[in-house]
Design a protein around this motif. Structure first.
Motif, PDB file in Angstrom:
ATOM      1  N   GLN A  28      36.791  16.613  14.422  1.00  0.00           N
ATOM      2  CA  GLN A  28      37.978  15.836  14.773  1.00  0.00           C
ATOM      3  C   GLN A  28      37.643  14.555  15.537  1.00  0.00           C
ATOM      4  OE1 GLN A  28      40.446  18.548  16.951  1.00  0.00           O
ATOM      5  NE2 GLN A  28      40.950  19.795  15.144  1.00  0.00           N
ATOM      6  N   GLY A  29      36.367  14.358  15.837  1.00  0.00           N
ATOM      7  CA  GLY A  29      35.954  13.156  16.547  1.00  0.00           C
ATOM      8  C   GLY A  29      36.287  13.160  18.021  1.00  0.00           C
ATOM      9  N   LYS A  30      36.561  14.327  18.593  1.00  0.00           N
ATOM     10  CA  LYS A  30      36.901  14.402  20.008  1.00  0.00           C
ATOM     11  C   LYS A  30      35.674  14.567  20.903  1.00  0.00           C
ATOM     12  CE  LYS A  30      41.456  16.484  19.179  1.00  0.00           C
ATOM     13  NZ  LYS A  30      42.338  17.658  19.472  1.00  0.00           N
ATOM     14  N   ALA A  31      34.536  14.944  20.333  1.00  0.00           N
ATOM     15  CA  ALA A  31      33.328  15.172  21.132  1.00  0.00           C
ATOM     16  C   ALA A  31      32.120  14.740  20.325  1.00  0.00           C
ATOM     17  CB  ALA A  31      33.226  16.646  21.535  1.00  0.00           C
ATOM     18  N   ALA A  32      31.018  14.538  21.028  1.00  0.00           N
ATOM     19  CA  ALA A  32      29.751  14.158  20.405  1.00  0.00           C
ATOM     20  C   ALA A  32      28.626  14.950  21.049  1.00  0.00           C
ATOM     21  CB  ALA A  32      29.504  12.652  20.556  1.00  0.00           C
ATOM     22  N   VAL A  33      27.485  14.965  20.377  1.00  0.00           N
ATOM     23  CA  VAL A  33      26.325  15.690  20.909  1.00  0.00           C
ATOM     24  C   VAL A  33      25.767  14.917  22.097  1.00  0.00           C
ATOM     25  CG1 VAL A  33      24.023  16.536  20.422  1.00  0.00           C
ATOM     26  CG2 VAL A  33      25.794  16.705  18.667  1.00  0.00           C
ATOM     27  N   PHE A  34      25.663  15.602  23.229  1.00  0.00           N
ATOM     28  CA  PHE A  34      25.098  14.988  24.423  1.00  0.00           C
ATOM     29  C   PHE A  34      23.641  15.396  24.603  1.00  0.00           C
ATOM     30  CE2 PHE A  34      24.203  15.047  29.032  1.00  0.00           C
ATOM     31  CZ  PHE A  34      24.466  13.720  29.334  1.00  0.00           C
ATOM     32  N   ARG A  35      23.329  16.649  24.277  1.00  0.00           N
ATOM     33  CA  ARG A  35      21.969  17.144  24.424  1.00  0.00           C
ATOM     34  C   ARG A  35      21.746  18.261  23.408  1.00  0.00           C
ATOM     35  NH1 ARG A  35      18.369  16.833  28.872  1.00  0.00           N
ATOM     36  NH2 ARG A  35      16.696  18.368  28.728  1.00  0.00           N
ATOM     37  N   MET A  36      20.550  18.274  22.802  1.00  0.00           N
ATOM     38  CA  MET A  36      20.245  19.302  21.810  1.00  0.00           C
ATOM     39  C   MET A  36      19.880  20.628  22.459  1.00  0.00           C
ATOM     40  SD  MET A  36      20.592  18.288  18.656  1.00  0.00           S
ATOM     41  CE  MET A  36      19.552  19.462  17.788  1.00  0.00           C
ATOM     42  N   PHE A  37      19.036  20.595  23.487  1.00  0.00           N
ATOM     43  CA  PHE A  37      18.559  21.816  24.140  1.00  0.00           C
ATOM     44  C   PHE A  37      18.748  21.684  25.649  1.00  0.00           C
ATOM     45  CE2 PHE A  37      15.833  20.969  20.427  1.00  0.00           C
ATOM     46  CZ  PHE A  37      16.198  22.038  19.636  1.00  0.00           C
ATOM     47  N   PRO A  38      19.626  22.491  26.272  1.00  0.00           N
ATOM     48  CA  PRO A  38      20.544  23.426  25.621  1.00  0.00           C
ATOM     49  C   PRO A  38      21.666  22.663  24.924  1.00  0.00           C
ATOM     50  CG  PRO A  38      21.001  23.343  27.956  1.00  0.00           C
ATOM     51  CD  PRO A  38      19.779  22.498  27.739  1.00  0.00           C
ATOM     52  N   SER A  39      22.249  23.284  23.916  1.00  0.00           N
ATOM     53  CA  SER A  39      23.279  22.631  23.109  1.00  0.00           C
ATOM     54  C   SER A  39      24.470  22.237  23.977  1.00  0.00           C
ATOM     55  CB  SER A  39      23.726  23.577  21.993  1.00  0.00           C
ATOM     56  OG  SER A  39      24.672  22.946  21.167  1.00  0.00           O
ATOM     57  N   THR A  40      24.716  20.934  24.085  1.00  0.00           N
ATOM     58  CA  THR A  40      25.756  20.411  24.980  1.00  0.00           C
ATOM     59  C   THR A  40      26.545  19.322  24.273  1.00  0.00           C
ATOM     60  OG1 THR A  40      24.279  20.814  26.857  1.00  0.00           O
ATOM     61  CG2 THR A  40      26.211  19.453  27.265  1.00  0.00           C
ATOM     62  N   LEU A  82      29.991  22.231  27.471  1.00  0.00           N
ATOM     63  CA  LEU A  82      30.920  21.118  27.258  1.00  0.00           C
ATOM     64  C   LEU A  82      31.140  20.379  28.566  1.00  0.00           C
ATOM     65  CD1 LEU A  82      32.864  19.739  25.208  1.00  0.00           C
ATOM     66  CD2 LEU A  82      34.649  21.278  26.053  1.00  0.00           C
ATOM     67  N   ILE A  83      31.034  19.057  28.520  1.00  0.00           N
ATOM     68  CA  ILE A  83      31.301  18.211  29.688  1.00  0.00           C
ATOM     69  C   ILE A  83      32.270  17.118  29.262  1.00  0.00           C
ATOM     70  CG2 ILE A  83      29.094  18.679  30.827  1.00  0.00           C
ATOM     71  CD1 ILE A  83      28.021  16.089  29.701  1.00  0.00           C
ATOM     72  N   ASP A  84      33.030  16.583  30.241  1.00  0.00           N
ATOM     73  CA  ASP A  84      33.951  15.499  29.894  1.00  0.00           C
ATOM     74  C   ASP A  84      33.241  14.154  30.013  1.00  0.00           C
ATOM     75  OD1 ASP A  84      33.768  15.091  32.600  1.00  0.00           O
ATOM     76  OD2 ASP A  84      35.918  14.807  32.901  1.00  0.00           O
ATOM     77  N   ALA A  85      33.989  13.072  29.853  1.00  0.00           N
ATOM     78  CA  ALA A  85      33.377  11.743  29.848  1.00  0.00           C
ATOM     79  C   ALA A  85      32.745  11.389  31.191  1.00  0.00           C
ATOM     80  CB  ALA A  85      34.415  10.689  29.464  1.00  0.00           C
ATOM     81  N   ASN A  86      33.210  12.036  32.266  1.00  0.00           N
ATOM     82  CA  ASN A  86      32.591  11.827  33.579  1.00  0.00           C
ATOM     83  C   ASN A  86      31.438  12.779  33.830  1.00  0.00           C
ATOM     84  OD1 ASN A  86      34.128   9.679  34.431  1.00  0.00           O
ATOM     85  ND2 ASN A  86      35.719  10.973  35.355  1.00  0.00           N
ATOM     86  N   LYS A  87      31.050  13.553  32.812  1.00  0.00           N
ATOM     87  CA  LYS A  87      29.966  14.538  32.884  1.00  0.00           C
ATOM     88  C   LYS A  87      30.286  15.672  33.854  1.00  0.00           C
ATOM     89  CE  LYS A  87      26.437  11.162  31.599  1.00  0.00           C
ATOM     90  NZ  LYS A  87      25.142  10.540  31.963  1.00  0.00           N
ATOM     91  N   THR A  88      31.568  15.990  33.972  1.00  0.00           N
ATOM     92  CA  THR A  88      31.990  17.138  34.769  1.00  0.00           C
ATOM     93  C   THR A  88      31.934  18.388  33.892  1.00  0.00           C
ATOM     94  OG1 THR A  88      33.483  15.727  36.022  1.00  0.00           O
ATOM     95  CG2 THR A  88      33.843  18.098  36.172  1.00  0.00           C
ATOM     96  N   PRO A  89      31.255  19.448  34.329  1.00  0.00           N
ATOM     97  CA  PRO A  89      31.132  20.641  33.475  1.00  0.00           C
ATOM     98  C   PRO A  89      32.470  21.320  33.241  1.00  0.00           C
ATOM     99  CG  PRO A  89      30.240  21.064  35.668  1.00  0.00           C
ATOM    100  CD  PRO A  89      30.531  19.604  35.609  1.00  0.00           C
TER     101      PRO A  89
END
Length: 426
Positions: free
Chosen positions: A29-41, A7-14
């Motif tokens: 809940q619409g609070k997050a979206a898929v950023f990368r499939m592999f690894p799941s992020t 999980l990373i925030d909008a600034n891509k901070t881990p």
């Protein structure tokens, strides 16, 4: 249970990796979206002001064919695992094929340039391409994991076997020589050296015992060059007999055992050099790097009652008091490469035998796509599937779904979810 999700925030901070159920809840809940499939992020849709993270330990067991990678949190819980399959043999075969083609063309006087003999100097620390690729591919994953998770330290299984302690048990004191750890070092070394079978009858799948080739009753030592493996039946049958006396009627087996006694482990020098080169590269990350031996890893895994897998071996690297495994559905990755740079295939003589490859901007071979099939097709029913692009076409592509090729004339029913990065995933 599956691996935890990065999980990373909008600034891509881990941020701290989260449970898969928590990840699904954030997406619903619409609070997050898929950023990368592999690894799941996942990526949060807002900036988190105060990020409180717990330190993660990145542990690596670098092998010749497979490399295990694990993430362990500060509560000694293995929350993420991965096994990476290398392609060193494929690289070696490709180089051998290229060498054969060049020699053939030179012998037939069709070579496009003269042979050069002033380019034979190798820089310090040079490794063969089949070995260097291990360092590069594992290094790529180390960078990814550091980028998407709060890694605080790295552990590496630096040496497969402590050869100095095997040859000279007194090197670090009598306590080490007589302790349990030395026994694990010796047995693991012998199991690999003798291919996990009896040295005399070559039977597999039975309990094996450490056998003194020159019996201790006749002055034999405990040095590793005097040890082999034997089943209970052969060990009792040999007793205190000399090797030549015991195998007097089997000269071929005698010569084989004598040569094997003198031979080191296969690829031992190459693997050791790879491990040291990788250790130097890990230090460039700026994180603290600690190491452990293969015997200590097996000692930890056996004491904790864990099965033999590459990623669990990685989780047991170094000093491990307790370990709780929270995941068993790990990420399985195979190094596939980015294909060949040749624009056409060649025959055994080095001449082109196919038309030049076409390149397309809308999609490329190896991309992962989500495909929607509107009507039942041959071997594949209607529905939504995840597949990998096999052959791009001018407007669409062929996708491998459940082992079958499915052609799509356009990109209307396809959505790219992960671009080809030189790996295949399972």
């Amino acid at each position: 249970m599956s691996n935890f999700v990065f999980l990373i925030d909008a600034n891509k901070t881990p941020m701290n990796p989260i449970h898969p159920a928590h990840a699904r809840e954030l997406m619903e809940q619409g609070k997050a979206a898929v950023f990368r499939m592999f690894p799941s992020t996942l990526i949060m849709k807002r900036i988190v002001d105060k990020i409180i993270t717990y330190p993660l330990s990145l542990r690596i067991d670098l092998g010749s064919k497979f490399t295990g990678i694990s993430l362990v949190n500060n509560r000694d819980e293995a929350i993420w695992g991965m096994e990476l399959q290398h392609r060193g043999l494929a690289i070696k075969d490709a180089l051998e094929t290229r060498k054969a083609v060049r020699r053939s063309r030179r012998a037939r006087h069709t070579r496009y340039r003269q042979a050069r003999f002033l380019n034979r100097e190798r820089p310090a620390g040079w490794l063969a391409p089949s070995l260097m690729h291990r360092i590069l591919t594992v290094g790529t994953w180390v960078k990814r994991l550091i980028k998407y998770s709060p890694v605080a330290e790295i552990r590496q299984e630096l040496v497969r076997f402590d050869l100095q302690k095997l040859e000279n048990p007194e090197i670090s004191g009598v306590e080490y020589q007589q302790g349990e750890l030395l026994g694990y070092e010796v047995r693991e070394y012998l199991l690999n050296k003798w291919d996990r079978k009896c040295s005399y009858c070559e039977i597999k799948g039975v309990p094996l015992q450490v056998e003194h080739v020159i019996p201790k009753a006749k002055g034999g030592s405990n040095r590793i060059s005097n040890l082999c493996l034997a089943c209970d039946k052969c060990n009792k049958k040999k007793g205190t007999l000399a090797l030549k006396e015991f195998l007097s009627g089997k000269p071929q087996l005698l010569n084989k055992i004598q040569s094997q006694l003198k031979a080191p482990l296969k690829d031992a020098a190459a693997v050791n050099s790879t491990r040291w080169a990788f250790f130097d590269r890990l230090k460039l990350t700026g994180l603290p790097v600690s190491t452990g031996s293969g015997g200590l890893t097996k000692f930890n895994r056996t004491r904790l009652g864990l099965p033999k897998t590459d990623w669990l071996d990685a989780a047991c690297v170094g000093v491990v008091d307790t370990l709780q495994v929270l995941t068993f559905k790990i990420l399985s990755v195979k190094v596939t490469g980015h294909g060949c740079r040749r624009m056409t295939r060649i025959d055994k003589y080095g001449f082109p035998c196919t038309e030049a490859k076409q390149t397309f901007s809308h999609i490329s071979t190896g991309d992962f796509v989500k495909a929607t099939i509107q009507k039942n097709r041959k071997n594949v029913r209607a529905g939504t599937y995840t597949g990998r692009v096999k052959t791009p076409t001018p407007k669409g592509c062929e996708v491998v779904i459940n082992g079958f090729r499915v052609a799509f004339s356009s990109m209307q029913d396809l959505k790219i979810i992960h671009h080809n990065d030189g790996f295949s995933y399972a």
